[in-house]
Structures are given as structure tokens and as C-alpha cells.
Design a protein around this motif. Structure first.
Motif, PDB file in Angstrom:
ATOM      1  N   VAL A 127       3.294   4.704  -0.487  1.00  0.00           N
ATOM      2  CA  VAL A 127       3.072   3.402  -1.097  1.00  0.00           C
ATOM      3  C   VAL A 127       1.641   2.955  -0.802  1.00  0.00           C
ATOM      4  O   VAL A 127       1.185   3.027   0.337  1.00  0.00           O
ATOM      5  CB  VAL A 127       4.068   2.370  -0.522  1.00  0.00           C
ATOM      6  CG1 VAL A 127       3.763   0.980  -1.055  1.00  0.00           C
ATOM      7  CG2 VAL A 127       5.493   2.781  -0.855  1.00  0.00           C
ATOM      8  N   SER A 128       0.956   2.517  -1.854  1.00  0.00           N
ATOM      9  CA  SER A 128      -0.358   1.926  -1.624  1.00  0.00           C
ATOM     10  C   SER A 128      -0.295   0.487  -2.107  1.00  0.00           C
ATOM     11  O   SER A 128       0.434   0.167  -3.030  1.00  0.00           O
ATOM     12  CB  SER A 128      -1.438   2.693  -2.365  1.00  0.00           C
ATOM     13  OG  SER A 128      -1.122   2.716  -3.733  1.00  0.00           O
ATOM     14  N   LEU A 129      -1.050  -0.362  -1.467  1.00  0.00           N
ATOM     15  CA  LEU A 129      -0.998  -1.786  -1.793  1.00  0.00           C
ATOM     16  C   LEU A 129      -2.358  -2.248  -2.298  1.00  0.00           C
ATOM     17  O   LEU A 129      -3.387  -1.818  -1.776  1.00  0.00           O
ATOM     18  CB  LEU A 129      -0.631  -2.599  -0.551  1.00  0.00           C
ATOM     19  CG  LEU A 129       0.844  -2.879  -0.214  1.00  0.00           C
ATOM     20  CD1 LEU A 129       1.446  -3.838  -1.232  1.00  0.00           C
ATOM     21  CD2 LEU A 129       1.672  -1.649  -0.110  1.00  0.00           C
ATOM     22  N   PRO A 130      -2.325  -3.134  -3.292  1.00  0.00           N
ATOM     23  CA  PRO A 130      -3.587  -3.758  -3.695  1.00  0.00           C
ATOM     24  C   PRO A 130      -3.828  -4.966  -2.804  1.00  0.00           C
ATOM     25  O   PRO A 130      -2.931  -5.792  -2.611  1.00  0.00           O
ATOM     26  CB  PRO A 130      -3.284  -4.195  -5.133  1.00  0.00           C
ATOM     27  CG  PRO A 130      -1.817  -4.454  -5.162  1.00  0.00           C
ATOM     28  CD  PRO A 130      -1.180  -3.607  -4.103  1.00  0.00           C
ATOM     29  N   LEU A 172      -3.307   2.710   1.972  1.00  0.00           N
ATOM     30  CA  LEU A 172      -2.004   3.381   1.948  1.00  0.00           C
ATOM     31  C   LEU A 172      -1.188   2.984   3.163  1.00  0.00           C
ATOM     32  O   LEU A 172      -1.719   2.830   4.263  1.00  0.00           O
ATOM     33  CB  LEU A 172      -2.179   4.898   1.914  1.00  0.00           C
ATOM     34  CG  LEU A 172      -2.334   5.438   0.495  1.00  0.00           C
ATOM     35  CD1 LEU A 172      -3.775   5.762   0.212  1.00  0.00           C
ATOM     36  CD2 LEU A 172      -1.467   6.648   0.282  1.00  0.00           C
ATOM     37  N   ARG A 173       0.101   2.874   2.939  1.00  0.00           N
ATOM     38  CA  ARG A 173       1.017   2.476   4.001  1.00  0.00           C
ATOM     39  C   ARG A 173       1.307   3.667   4.918  1.00  0.00           C
ATOM     40  O   ARG A 173       0.945   4.802   4.617  1.00  0.00           O
ATOM     41  CB  ARG A 173       2.314   1.982   3.343  1.00  0.00           C
ATOM     42  CG  ARG A 173       3.027   0.904   4.071  1.00  0.00           C
ATOM     43  CD  ARG A 173       4.181   0.379   3.255  1.00  0.00           C
ATOM     44  NE  ARG A 173       5.179   1.397   2.956  1.00  0.00           N
ATOM     45  CZ  ARG A 173       6.336   1.136   2.351  1.00  0.00           C
ATOM     46  NH1 ARG A 173       6.625  -0.095   1.958  1.00  0.00           N
ATOM     47  NH2 ARG A 173       7.199   2.098   2.101  1.00  0.00           N
ATOM     48  N   THR A 181      -1.506  -9.922   1.757  1.00  0.00           N
ATOM     49  CA  THR A 181      -1.127  -8.583   2.231  1.00  0.00           C
ATOM     50  C   THR A 181      -2.007  -8.269   3.425  1.00  0.00           C
ATOM     51  O   THR A 181      -3.237  -8.273   3.329  1.00  0.00           O
ATOM     52  CB  THR A 181      -1.333  -7.540   1.122  1.00  0.00           C
ATOM     53  OG1 THR A 181      -0.561  -7.932  -0.009  1.00  0.00           O
ATOM     54  CG2 THR A 181      -0.893  -6.160   1.581  1.00  0.00           C
ATOM     55  N   HIS A 211      -7.783  -1.181  -1.670  1.00  0.00           N
ATOM     56  CA  HIS A 211      -6.523  -0.427  -1.696  1.00  0.00           C
ATOM     57  C   HIS A 211      -6.370   0.311  -0.377  1.00  0.00           C
ATOM     58  O   HIS A 211      -7.310   0.954   0.080  1.00  0.00           O
ATOM     59  CB  HIS A 211      -6.530   0.604  -2.825  1.00  0.00           C
ATOM     60  CG  HIS A 211      -6.398  -0.004  -4.185  1.00  0.00           C
ATOM     61  ND1 HIS A 211      -7.415  -0.009  -5.096  1.00  0.00           N
ATOM     62  CD2 HIS A 211      -5.356  -0.646  -4.770  1.00  0.00           C
ATOM     63  CE1 HIS A 211      -7.013  -0.621  -6.200  1.00  0.00           C
ATOM     64  NE2 HIS A 211      -5.763  -1.017  -6.028  1.00  0.00           N
TER      65      HIS A 211
END
Lengths: 407, 554
Positions: free
Chosen positions: A382-385, A376-377, A7, A374
Motif C-alpha cells: 500500500v502506498s499513500l498520497p 510505501l507502508r 496522513t 508518496h
């Protein structure tokens, strides 16, 4: 050697479809042409020393020195703030304790967005709504340079829930970006050429015309666009704050927000600000939930005080209203302002070109490369790990700041 | 270490203790029967003339997530009005209705609450909402994930997928988003609004999927029963705020055909459309229906007269209500093929006919619904009022003369339209303990909190006996969380983190293939990243408590 699904932390799209080949901490990109990612992975870390006055030292010494500076300083600014959720939390804990001020690299442009929302609100959408529902997209003066895969992933994609065929895209602004020019054939495309001042007038007139009969409107461009907007099933308006004239960008965005709100009387419309460089959105969200206010907030009085003009990094440094500035940037090598009369600390990646020019430099890793994280988009929903994929012993921003706070 | 709490007057409805003076013993954060012979009591606290209840539980309060942060962004003026300084143990903060995170925890603890549930977390927003909640100290927390407007589920229903497949999807969502339950918000309506439908009654069809809210409500209600989930479906129904909507609310109760359902903030769904202003109370109709249908539980969503902000996932209703924004600004958003959100600041005024009647309708519901085990105290914080209004609401329920004095101050025409002044019922302390702790614990399937029996977590609130019940409930003498004194005489003594409740449920892994294709094809995201891992929560200092899906009383 192994292949990793990665990611990407280098822009606020947080693409999680990246394939990398990893060998001895060297990362080779296998499936993307994103220029931001390519450039970010090119950086070669040759040394990762902490520095005091440009001289090499160890991290414990650097942290001790930073802690002393912080305790002595009557007024401290944390800025840059290129960090993740945990880094922001750690910064806020210190800022609250030592009564500091917080701003961000993108403060100058992003506060205009904040100001507009504080005045009128807005109607927004997230990336998958843009991808799956938006049959008409109005792009206002945006090159897309800061979000290289936005179009590829969310606008040119063929698979959509609403079975959208050829989308209508209207570009309003001065210079047509290359990516649109190249892909014109994939879209029903139109270009309304305007400079910033005319842009403000145009959007304002467009909004004022919404309730009028089309036959009463004289400006042909407005008639043309208004017809399109009203025939739309679900439209979106995208803008890039940084690319608008900073003197009037708040006015332009307010007109856009009001236009979107008004268009919903007839059909469905929503907007998305193409912002988020250096993860200002992540930083801003944590600030909002922990303090109630966005960036440019001071804790000097013991409670949060928010002022988008007073707490600008440039102004505070130019006016020498602060004694200590702590720059944080764990993502890139963006230039920082150094004023020799103000103590300057950089908590940054080891390749930062100004690391020898500051009073203290503390190297840190990048979220999603050197530690779990973490972020945020762009849509703030949406948040991504992000997972550690490299092992070169670089601490995270929150590790460094928690140590500083403990001394 | 064992602590003895002696001489307190105990109200513990789960254990049927109604005002009896009884000693309590705490060991390792839990309540025990009594120490063993060889165990030493290290601390004794005398609670003579004090009233003891379990810590309060708020079943429905918007304390975190994207919509709350949008409201914070929209309203700097509200935050400038309420500023809180830092101290040695407390962080600084601001705000009331959309209070900053640390102070939500401090304020709830100071009111004697020890568990609060965020009722509207969209699947795609779950991770950051939970991380945000890790900054709310002193209370246990949990979430309900919003379903019923997500394109994936609507497509499953459109394709007439079998109930097992729907159950697998629901279980996957609960497990992946680490929630305690599922909430429906305006079933299908938020999705329909994305296709420019402005209303959607229970039997109207969504343009895109050609299915009705009734069908969504039925399958999701059934799903939670089949899964033996801790909490039945939590429903924010169709037509929120629309005059005449009580008819739809009654139909919704029929629609679930006796299956357990929790109706939330029913005050907003109890409006009739009679009289000159075409707005009247439907409270008596709904109360009668709820009294007869033992499968229904509810919370009220009482409004109080003040400036607040409404924040909801119901974009359709919030857009419809944006004309009432005060101050004149509002935000809506369409969100990630899940649902949406709307933020509309609002001032409830006692001179206004509609607002006055809303206030009276809420109280009518409290007084007309007979079984306190099936109705719970909420203001739908911050939509009806900030949760800090609870002590005043408790006084309105317990003290008829105070209630009638307050009633005399509201809009005269509203007074004529309400039966409130004729309602003689007064809640007693036992009823209040049910309304604010025992009832919510029972409907949420929480066995270790909401009561003071053996093995319960030592979450305890101690009140001084004061005639004025508002004063009594707004300033507990002491609050104990997991055995530790966290509040004394209105001051926070210690800051600790509460637990995070999640439901533990199994599902057929085959459902993941279809979901992963949907994620990659339509959402442009890797579905593995959607699933919140325990490690992520631990990294943010979140201690989870898993509630197994084994409820056998549905």
C-alpha cells in the motif's frame, strides 16, 4: 484555524486517520496519542538557513557548493536516505550520473532481512490480512516502539472480516513489551521467555519438529507451541530485525522464513517484518525497480553493483573509502556519523542538531507536511498520497537534488 | 513539421494493407493522409526494401508492481548476470526476466514495441505500480486491475447483490485505480487459499463465501460488457498448470454463455492428463473450442527453454508449484484482502518431458487457432520466457523447417506426444502484424494505435527485409514513437515517455458509502486515499490518455 485529516509520515504505518488543527502553520494533534507523532510535531522551526561550514548562507550558494563537491569527489556515498519516492528517484538519478553509492540509516539491520529473502524467500502478509484473518499471532522479540499504533489498529481491533473473537498471541523473547502486558486480557496470551541465542535454537528446533509426531518431541515448550500452530486457521509471525542480536539476526530470520514456509504444508501462515524506520522500504522499492538491486548498491563502475557488506555506511566511513558523504533525512533528527577527514553534507530538517557540524547543511521540508509526497507502508504493497499542510517555504529533497544535478 | 516515409512495404491489417508499397506522412506525432498544398515536407526518409508495421503491442507482460519487485529482491544472481551501463542518455540497470524499469522500456523499444500492458495490478498496489511504470520510458502503458478474490466483491456476490451494484463497484475500481480493464486471476481460488483450500475447480465452493468460481466469472464478465469497457474481462482461469485443466478451460468458455472473454496465457490452461505420465496436450480440444466460439480471444504464454522466474497473483497455484523452484527459493504473499502473489524461479529445460510438451503445446495453439485476430503473441513475461524471446517465437511460427528442427531437439517422449511436426501452417508477415499489433489494439479498444491509418499515433516500426525472421524482428532498422525517431540501427536515439491508458467510466456514487465503511472498518484506511488522483500521476510526469467506455461491438 481549520481541522485537517492528515496522513502521518513519521513511521511506516502511515496512519491516515489523524485529525490536526492548523493555525498559522502550527499543528495541534486532536485524536492520537502516538509518541512518534507527538514528538515530531513538537519541533519548533526558529530558523531555516542553509549553512556552509556552520555559517549561514542562502540555498543557492549551498546547492552550488554541493554540486562542486560532488563533481570533485571520486567516491560519494548517499546515506540516511530518509526520503520519499521522488527523493529517492532524484538521488538515484544523481548517483547514476556521478557514480555514487547508496545506503540507508537502517541498512545494518535491514540487510539481514534482505539476505534471508535472497537465500530462501518467504511467505508474507499485509496489514489488513493481519487484522482480518490472523487468529494466532506469534511475536518474536518486538517492542513495537517504532510502530506505536500497530496493535491498536491491526491486532486489538474488533471488526474483522473473519469475525475473529479473542486472538491467540504468543510472545517469544526476552522482555515483554508494555503494550502487550497492559492488554493481556484482550487476548489469549502466552509468553515464551528466551534470549537471542536460545531463540535461534528454539525456532530451529520448532521447524525441525514440524514433520514429527508430537509424542516423539521432548521439549514441552515446543510441543505446546507446535500444537497451537497446527490448530491455527491462519497464523502470522511478526519480528523486528532491529531488536534481534545483529550477529545472528539473519540466521534467526531465515529460520522464521523457513518455518512459515513449512507451516503452510498444514495450515495457513504468513509473516511480516516490523521494519521500515526512516522509510527504508520506500527507498528500497524504488531502488529495486530502477536498478534491480536493493540498498547498498554502488554505481561506481557505471552499472549497479550490490554488496551488503562492502557498501555499509559505517564501514565506508571508518575505512575512509569515500571522499564525500551526503546524508539525507527529511523526517527526524537522527544522529549522523561525522568524520572530519571526509566531506560531510546534510540535507535535513531545519532543527537538526548537527547542522552546524557538517561542511554543508541544506534544510528541507518533511514529506506530507511541507510538500505532497508518496510513501510505501510497512507491507510494501500500500502506498499513500501525502498532502502539503504547512506553508513555510522549505524545499523537498527532490527539488534540492534536481537543482544539484542541473548545475 | 511533416515527415514523409516513402517506398516502404506496409503491413497494416486494421486498414487491410497487405504488403503494399505506400508512402506515410507524419505531422505532430500523428499519421496524416497527405500534406495540404501549402504545407512543406521537412523531412523525407526513404524506406526502400524496408517493411513497415505499426509499433508492437504487448497485451500481457508483467513489467511492474509489487510482485516484480519481490522477484527482483529474490534473485540478485539473475541481475548480476545481466548488467547495463549508463550512458549520456540511458540509465544503468540490470536483469532480464525482472529487468529494471528503464531497461524494460529500452528493450521493448529496441524490439519495435510501443505499448505494453501490465496485466495483474492488485487494487491496493495500483498507485505504486503506476508510479513505478512512470520509470519505464519509450512505451505507452496501461494496467488491468485484479478482481475476483477481493473480500468486498465476494461478499457482494454471496449476498446476491444485483448486477448494477456489481457494475458500480467494478467501475469504481477501474476509475480509482486508473486501469484500462479488469483481470480475474483464479476466480475465488486465491481467497479460498487464505482459508486453506488448496484447489478450487469451476464449480467448487469457496468455504467462507459459499460461492463458486463460475459465479464470479459470470458476474465480472457481464459487468465489463454492461460498462462497455474497452477490453472484455481478462481471465487467468482456474487450475493453472494442473494436468487435465483443459477440461476446466473448456467449461469456462461455456460458463460465459457467448459473452466476450479474453483468456490469457492459455498454454498453461491446455493440459490433458492422458498417457503414462498423466500429462498430455489438450491444445487441439481448446483450439477447436476457440475456433467455434467467436466471443473468445486469447494470448498464448509461450514458454522457451531458459532460466526465468514466474510471478503471479495466483498464490494458490504458485504455492502448489513451489516444489519446482529453481533455484530452490520462493516467495508467496497474502495481500490486503485483494488477492496475493507468488514468485517461483523456474528453469524450462528441453530435456524435460513436461517442459518440452509445454513448449509444443504453446506452438500447437498458435497453429491450430485459425483466426489470428483472436490470438496474440505473449510469453506471459517473465513466466514463460522474457519478452526478448519474441523474435525467435515469430521465426518458429513463420518457418516450418526451423520449427521442425527445433522440435527434433526436445525430449523424445514429448515429441511422440505432440502433433506439432505435422502442422504445416506458416504465419506470414500480415498474420504477424495482426498477432503483435492489430489484434491486441482491437481487443483492447485502442483506436489510435496498432495501425497506420489517418489519425493514428505515429508509432511505427521499420524492419529490414531479412530471410531469417528472428534476425529481422530482433533488430528493427528504425522505431518511431509519437513521430520521433527513438531507435535506429538497434541504438536508442532519444528517450521520451509514453502515455498511460486509462478507461473512463461512470458509476452511481451511492456505492461509495458502502465501500468507505468497508475501508474504514476492515482495512483501517481512509478510502479517499485509495483513489488515485490525476494530479498524483501528473506529479510523476505521467500523461494519461482516457479511453471512454463506449464499446458497441460486444
Amino acid at each position: 484555524m481549520k481541522n485537517i485529516t492528515f496522513t502521518c509520515p513519521f513511521c511506516s504505518l502511515l496512519c491516515d486517520d489523524i485529525q490536526l488543527e492548523a493555525k498559522n502553520n502550527n499543528l495541534k494533534l486532536l485524536n492520537s496519542k502516538c509518541p512518534i507523532l507527538i514528538n515530531s510535531l513538537k519541533r519548533k522551526i526558529n530558523e531555516q538557513f542553509s549553512r556552509i561550514n556552520g555559517q549561514k548562507t542562502n540555498i543557492t550558494e549551498a546547492i552550488n557548493n554541493l554540486s562542486s563537491l560532488l563533481k570533485k569527489s571520486k567516491s560519494t556515498l548517499f546515506t540516511g536516505m530518509g526520503t520519499d519516492i521522488k527523493g529517492t528517484k532524484a538521488t538515484l538519478k544523481i548517483a547514476d550520473k556521478f557514480k555514487c553509492i547508496i545506503d540507508h540509516f537502517s541498512g545494518d539491520s535491514y540487510v539481514k532481512n534482505i539476505k534471508s529473502v535472497q537465500e530462501v524467500g518467504g511467505f508474507f502478509l499485509t496489514l489488513s490480512e493481519l487484522k482480518n484473518r490472523s487468529d494466532t499471532i506469534i511475536i518474536i522479540q518486538s517492542s513495537g516502539d517504532e510502530l506505536p499504533r500497530l496493535f491498536e489498529k491491526y491486532i486489538f481491533s474488533k471488526e474483522t472480516i473473519n469475525n475473529l473473537k479473542k486472538r491467540k498471541v504468543v510472545f517469544i523473547g526476552n522482555k515483554l513489551p508494555k503494550f502487550i502486558y497492559k492488554n493481556k486480557k484482550k487476548l489469549h496470551f502466552d509468553h515464551i521467555k528466551l534470549n537471542s541465542i536460545s531463540l535461534l535454537n528454539f525456532i530451529s528446533s520448532l521447524r525441525n519438529s514440524i514433520n514429527s509426531e508430537i509424542s516423539e518431541i521432548k521439549d514441552k515448550k515446543i510441543v505446546h507451541l507446535l500444537k497451537l500452530l497446527k490448530q491455527t486457521n491462519y497464523g502470522s509471525i511478526l519480528w523486528s530485525m532491529k531488536e534481534l542480536d545483529n550477529n545472528i539476526s539473519d540466521l534467526i530470520v531465515t529460520e522464521i522464513n523457513l518455518l512459515i514456509q513449512d507451516l503452510n504444508k498444514f495450515t495457513r501462515f504468513a509473516g511480516l517484518s516490523l521494519s521500515g524506520s526512516d522509510h527504508i522500504l520506500t527507498v528500497n522499492e524504488v531502488l529495486l525497480w530502477q536498478t534491480g538491486f536493493p540498498i547498498r548498491t554502488s554505481f561506481e563502475k557505471g552499472f549497479p553493483v550490490h554488496d551488503i557488506d562492502q557498501f555499509s555506511t559505517k564501514r565506508l566511513i571508518d575505512e575512509k573509502e569515500i571522499e564525500l558523504v551526503i546524508w539525507i533525512n527529511s523526517f527526524n533528527e537522527k544522529k549522523i556519523i561525522i568524520n572530519k577527514k571526509i566531506k560531510t553534507v546534510l540535507i535535513g530538517i531545519p532543527t537538526h542538531p548537527q547542522k552546524k557540524d557538517v561542511d554543508i547543511f541544506i534544510p528541507v521540508g518533511t514529506p506530507g507536511l511541507d510538500h505532497n509526497s508518496h510513501l510505501l507502508r510497512i507491507d510494501k504493497v500500500v502506498s499513500l498520497p501525502l498532502k502539503k499542510i504547512r506553508n513555510i517555504s522549505l524545499p523537498s529533497v527532490d527539488y534540492v537534488l534536481n537543482k544539484v544535478g542541473q548545475i | 513539421m511533416i515527415t514523409k516515409l516513402e517506398n516502404g512495404r506496409i503491413y497494416d491489417p486494421i486498414n487491410k494493407i497487405n504488403g503494399k508499397i505506400k508512402d506515410l506522412f507524419i505531422k505532430n506525432g500523428k499519421i496524416i493522409d497527405r500534406p495540404k498544398r501549402n504545407e512543406k515536407i521537412s523531412k523525407i526518409i526513404n524506406f526502400k526494401k524496408k517493411i513497415i508495421m505499426a509499433g508492437g503491442i504487448d497485451i500481457h507482460s508483467h513489467i511492474a508492481g509489487g510482485k516484480v519487485n519481490l522477484a527482483r529482491l529474490l534473485l540478485p544472481e539473475e541481475h548480476r548476470k545481466y548488467l547495463y551501463s549508463s550512458s549520456n542518455i540511458l540509465r544503468s540497470g540490470s536483469g532480464l526476466g525482472t529487468c529494471s524499469s528503464f531497461h524494460i522500456g529500452y528493450k521493448y523499444a529496441k524490439l519495435g514495441y510501443t505499448a505494453v500492458f501490465e496485466p495483474a495490478v492488485l487494487p491496493s498496489n495500483s498507485r505504486s505500480a503506476i508510479i513505478e511504470m512512470s520509470d519505464i520510458p519509450l512505451i505507452d502503458k496501461g494496467t488491468y486491475t485484479v478482481l475476483g478474490n477481493d473480500d468486498f466483491l465476494l461478499k457482494l456476490i454471496q449476498k446476491k447483490s444485483n448486477q448494477k451494484k456489481i457494475n458500480d463497484y467494478v467501475a469504481w475500481i477501474i476509475q480509482s485505480t486508473k486501469s484500462l480493464g479488469i483481470k480475474i486471476v483464479n476466480p475465488g481460488g486465491i481467497n479460498a487459499f487464505k482459508f486453506n483450500q488448496r484447489e478450487l475447480d469451476l464449480d467448487e465452493k469457496n468455504k467462507k463465501y459459499n460461492i463458486t468460481p463460475r459465479s464470479i466469472l459470470k458476474v465480472l464478465t457481464k459487468s465489463l460488457i454492461d460498462l462497455k469497457a474497452p477490453h472484455p474481462i481478462h481471465v487467468h482461469g482456474c487450475n493453472l498448470g494442473v494436468p487435465g485443466n483443459v477440461k476446466t478451460t473448456l467449461k469456462q468458455i461455456n460458463a460465459v454463455e457467448g459473452m466476450p472473454m479474453h483468456l490469457t496465457h492459455i498454454q498453461y490452461h491446455s493440459y490433458n492428463n492422458e498417457g503414462d505420465k498423466k500429462f498430455s496436450s489438450g491444445a487441439s480440444f481448446l483450439a477447436e473450442k476457440i475456433n467455434k466460439n467467436k466471443n473468445i480471444t486469447c494470448d498464448v504464454g509461450q514458454i522457451m527453454f531458459a532460466q526465468t522466474v514466474t510471478a503471479s497473483a495466483d498464490t494458490m497455484s504458485q504455492y502448489r508449484n513451489h516444489h519446482f523452484a529453481h533455484p530452490k527459493k520462493w516467495i508467496c504473499a497474502d495481500i490486503e484482502c485483494d488477492a496475493g502473489c507468488g514468485i517461483v524461479p523456474f528453469e524450462y529445460q528441453d530435456k524435460n518431458f513436461v517442459n518440452s510438451l509445454q513448449w509444443a503445446i504453446g506452438l500447437e495453439l498458435f497453429l491450430l487457432i485459425k483466426d489470428p485476430w483472436r490470438i496474440y503473441l505473449t510469453t506471459d513475461h517473465p513466466n514463460g520466457a522474457a519478452f526478448t524471446a519474441y523474435p525467435k517465437i515469430i521465426k518458429l511460427l513463420m518457418d516450418r523447417s526451423f520449427r521442425n528442427n527445433e522440435f527434433a531437439k526436445i525430449n523424445k517422449q514429448a515429441q511422440k506426444s505432440s502433433i506439432l511436426s505435422n502442422l504445416k501452417r506458416e504465419y506470414n508477415l500480415y498474420d504477424i502484424a495482426i498477432l503483435t499489433r492489430a489484434g491486441p489494439a482491437k481487443v483492447l479498444g485502442l483506436k489510435n494505435t496498432g495501425h497506420l491509418g489517418v489519425n493514428a499515433n505515429a508509432n511505427i516500426t521499420v524492419y529490414s527485409e531479412i530471410e531469417d525472421k528472428e534476425k529481422m524482428f530482433e533488430n528493427p532498422y528504425m522505431v518511431i514513437k509519437d513521430g520521433e525517431i527513438v531507435v535506429k540501427n538497434g541504438k536508442i536515439q532519444k528517450v521520451l515517455n509514453g502515455k498511460f491508458y486509462t478507461a473512463q467510466v461512470d458509476y452511481d456514487k451511492n456505492i461509495e458509502k458502502e465501500i468507505s465503511i468497508y475501508f474504514e472498518k476492515y482495512l483501517g484506511r481512509n478510502f479517499e486515499n485509495f483513489k488515485i488522483q490525476n494530479q498524483e500521476l501528473w506529479d510523476h510526469g505521467i500523461e494519461t490518455e482516457n479511453i471512454h467506455c463506449d464499446r458497441n461491438d460486444y
